[in-house]
Design an enzyme around this catalytic site. Structure first.
Site: not given
Length: 609
Positions: A259-260, A262, A296, A321, A324-325, A389, A393-394
């Protein structure tokens, strides 16, 4: 293992705790065999003792300096929740039957992300098993579990977990996860586990004040960063790297999604991710298994996925990402928040061609240049999706793509992901247009924390200008509304989309040119005025052309550099897929004019076979 309770068999267990700030540490064995046992300290602050007459059901705590009693921060099981005693686990007791399964190379994965608590009505590992055959029938070959480590209460996304080694009690605990993994392997499904090495949740976090786990030199969205490069950081790194090996070894997990990354701050000469890659590769070679690390990352930094010998961190793949964007903004028209950097056909062409859209260009959202070039990195190092998610979810109301776009656009989105040159990932339920939202939910016990979460969620949505009131994350109904409705797969239109997904996955698996294993040999053409994208895969024995119309309007085009004849193999506008009728020709050559209905895809193939 340097941390936690290591059951040695025959009633013996070694207990280890890193607590350099304590002067006295005792192991407290809980009733019915109540005992307090002094622990010995070494020169680095590890306290240890080996105890007889211990069973895998034994519960225990640690007592620090005769005044503070805590569960084990490296606990493998918290049967009564985050504040109660830890329980010993005998990992050798589980009877694995998956010796023949060696995993799946990430380049061949078709991933399916799911949340254990909302995937089924029961919300357990065992309940997932009853649905595995449906996933196999769909065609996916790897399930990606959102975090399953122990968090407060029974409802959570998992990113508030506070015991990185322990399996959530309400999901079924260690035995439940092992049973699920074993059953996945029996069906040829790999298991990816989402792990969090950038922060520890707030409620039930007993690492604070115990040792040098955190630093105020760096700040993250969750507060002080984890100490990966300062004084005493060797033991902190050990805690997290051994955690990865714990999942690979004790639970037979095939890949970890980090996860993340960065938000992992490490300025040392050997970055934590590099060390983790090296240790994972060593274990993979020793066991003959495919063990993968998928990051991620919000950095668009190819160093994350470059091999270590080329100066990179050695991650096998990363979530993309940008893909997706670029797709989401074209299909929905949304341009608020971080979507303000996207929305043109040029972005979509860049995403298909390069993975990253921002390779050093100026980002309006960030007010600075962003990213670097991924040139030279193979396609299979990028995981792409139209939903996940976070992206659902955000949102304030947790809307899935099915609530935002038409049925034709859903088919187009599916094709854009599954026919891409990258590794595709689906989010649970998208394959049949699930319309239940996926909302953010918690079940904290701390009133102040609950208030802070409610307030934080409202602030998060300001830049998107969404109207309405966010559902209360603490409300049980917020969680219940997020559960899948599996019966909807049987509705005519939902089932039609499900069959379309199956057809796309079958085409991907059965077409050599679509396999990311091959060296890159694709061409991408964009026609801005008509919003047409042509994706051309060329192989000596297999050629594929995908013609995407990303506009709602019908368009007529031609293939700009076609040198051979192709036969149509799939058309989303066909009536068999619920369209108004295909208009693209059945055979395509250099002189053919192609009429493509709005929001549709036509796929052509030439094969010497």
């Amino acid at each position: 293992m340097k941390n936690g309770a290591n059951y040695l068999g025959a009633g013996r267990c070694r207990f280890t705790l890193w607590a350099p700030l304590s002067k006295v540490v005792e192991l407290n064995i809980c009733p019915p065999t109540q005992r307090r046992i002094p622990m010995r300290r070494d020169h680095r602050g590890y306290w240890e003792t080996t105890v007889d007459d211990v069973t895998p059901q034994t519960c225990y705590t640690f007592i620090l300096d005769n005044e503070r009693e805590i569960p084990d921060p490296a606990s493998h099981y918290q049967p009564q929740g985050v504040h109660k005693p830890s329980q010993v686990v005998d990992h050798d007791a589980f009877m694995w039957t998956d010796a023949e399964f060696k995993g799946i190379d990430v380049s061949q994965m078709i991933m399916y992300e799911l949340h254990v608590g909302t995937f089924t009505e029961a919300g357990t590992f065992e309940a997932i098993i009853a649905r595995l055959n449906d996933l196999v029938d769909l065609g996916v070959n790897a399930i990606d579990l959102m975090p399953v480590t122990q968090f407060p209460g029974e409802r959570n996304w998992g990113y508030d977990s506070v015991y990185p080694y322990a399996v959530q009690n309400s999901y079924g605990g260690p035995h439940g996860l092992k049973t699920l993994v074993n059953e996945c392997h029996r069906r040829g499904l790999a298991v990816i586990l989402d792990v969090i090495y950038n922060h520890i949740g707030p409620e039930g976090n007993y690492l604070w004040g115990l040792a040098h786990y955190f630093t105020d030199r760096y700040k993250t969205g969750w507060g002080n960063a984890i100490n990966f490069d300062g004084p005493h950081s060797d033991e902190v790194r050990t805690y997290f790297i051994e955690n990865a090996l714990h999942w690979f070894g004790n639970y037979h997990i095939d890949a970890l999604r980090l996860d993340a990354v960065h938000a992992i701050y490490d300025m040392g000469a050997r970055h934590l991710l590099q060390e983790l890659s090296e240790r994972t590769n060593t274990l993979a070679k020793a066991t003959g298994r495919n063990l993968c690390l998928v990051a991620e990352s919000d950095l668009n930094d190819s160093r994350v996925i470059k091999p270590i010998e080329l100066g990179g961190y050695g991650m096998d793949a990363q979530w993309c990402d940008d893909y997706h964007h670029a797709l989401h903004t074209i299909l929905t028209g949304e341009r608020n928040g971080y979507y303000s950097d996207f929305g043109t056909l040029r972005d979509m062409v860049s995403a298909i061609r390069d993975g990253y859209v921002y390779c050093g260009a100026y980002s309006r959202h960030r007010n600075r240049a962003h990213g670097n070039s991924p040139e030279g990195r193979p396609d299979w190092q990028f995981v792409v999706f139209s939903q996940n998610h976070d992206q659902i979810g955000n949102r304030m109301l947790g809307e899935r793509l099915s609530a935002l776009v038409s049925f034709e656009a859903l088919k187009l989105a599916a094709a854009t992901v599954l026919l891409s040159p990258y590794v595709p990932m689906l989010f649970m339920g998208e394959e049949y247009a699930e319309d239940a939202p996926f909302l953010y939910f918690i079940s904290h016990g701390d009133p102040a924390l609950i208030k802070a979460v409610r307030s934080g969620r409202k602030k998060e949505f300001r830049e998107f200008a969404w109207k309405g009131t966010p559902p209360d994350p603490q409300d049980t109904q917020t969680f219940m509304r997020s559960k899948l409705h599996w019966e909807k797969r049987n509705n005519p239109q939902n089932n039609l989309l499900l069959e379309f997904y199956k057809a796309l996955i079958s085409l991907r698996k059965g077409t050599p040119a679509l396999s990311p294993l091959y060296p890159r040999d694709i061409e991408v053409y964009g026609q801005q005025t008509q919003r047409i994208v042509i994706l051309d895969y060329k192989k000596a024995r297999d050629n594929i052309a995908c013609i995407f119309n990303l506009s709602a309007e019908e368009a007529t085009t031609s293939h700009p550099m076609l040198r051979y004849t192709l036969d149509k193999v799939l058309d989303s506008a066909d009536t068999i897929w619920g369209g108004d009728g295909a208009k693209a020709p059945d055979v395509l050559d250099a002189d053919t004019q192609i009429t493509v209905p709005g929001l549709s895809v036509s796929v052509y193939r030439k094969s010497d076979e």
